[in-house]
Design a protein around this motif. Structure first.
Motif, PDB file in Angstrom:
ATOM      1  N   GLU A 150     107.198  63.856   5.427  1.00 44.86           N
ATOM      2  CA  GLU A 150     108.456  63.393   6.010  1.00 44.86           C
ATOM      3  C   GLU A 150     109.151  64.542   6.734  1.00 44.86           C
ATOM      4  OE1 GLU A 150     112.690  61.738   4.363  1.00 44.86           O
ATOM      5  OE2 GLU A 150     110.892  61.242   3.236  1.00 44.86           O
ATOM      6  N   ARG A 151     109.651  64.288   7.923  1.00 48.15           N
ATOM      7  CA  ARG A 151     110.363  65.234   8.772  1.00 48.15           C
ATOM      8  C   ARG A 151     109.477  66.383   9.269  1.00 48.15           C
ATOM      9  NH1 ARG A 151     115.836  66.655   5.817  1.00 48.15           N
ATOM     10  NH2 ARG A 151     115.561  68.372   7.250  1.00 48.15           N
ATOM     11  N   GLU A 152     108.164  66.241   9.161  1.00 51.69           N
ATOM     12  CA  GLU A 152     107.247  67.263   9.646  1.00 51.69           C
ATOM     13  C   GLU A 152     106.849  66.950  11.076  1.00 51.69           C
ATOM     14  OE1 GLU A 152     103.378  69.299   7.757  1.00 51.69           O
ATOM     15  OE2 GLU A 152     103.226  67.155   8.045  1.00 51.69           O
TER      16      GLU A 152
END
Length: 99
Positions: free
Chosen positions: A96-98
């Protein structure tokens, strides 16, 4: 805070997991240079050993305590496989959010 050596050991564990995931994948990536940027505290011990330790500062932590000073460092690591010296191949799912 964690010690710099512990942070690098954790990175090694994560990269090893990514290498294991790559074994069965059709598409793999060759792992190039790995850059780590961290803020750390240099703490000088007043004991007879005179030991210097490097503590990585966690996000949002205050960096000044007693006889310590906060610094920022960027490490560039060149991962290689022990037996062959080749660059490892990695795979894994996007976190997530990478990016």
């Amino acid at each position: 805070m964690i010690e710099l050596a512990e942070m690098i050991a954790q990175l090694r564990t994560e990269l090893t997991a990514a290498m294991s995931a790559a074994r069965d994948e059709e598409l793999r990536f060759e792992l190039g240079s790995v850059e780590l940027e961290a803020e750390f505290v240099v703490e000088r011990s007043g004991t007879a050993e005179g030991r210097v330790r490097f503590w990585v500062v966690e996000a949002g932590a205050v960096g000044h305590t007693g006889n310590s000073t906060t610094h920022r460092v960027t490490l560039t690591l060149e991962p290689r496989l022990r037996d062959s010296g080749a660059r490892p191949r990695v795979s894994g799912e996007q976190a997530e959010r990478e990016r």
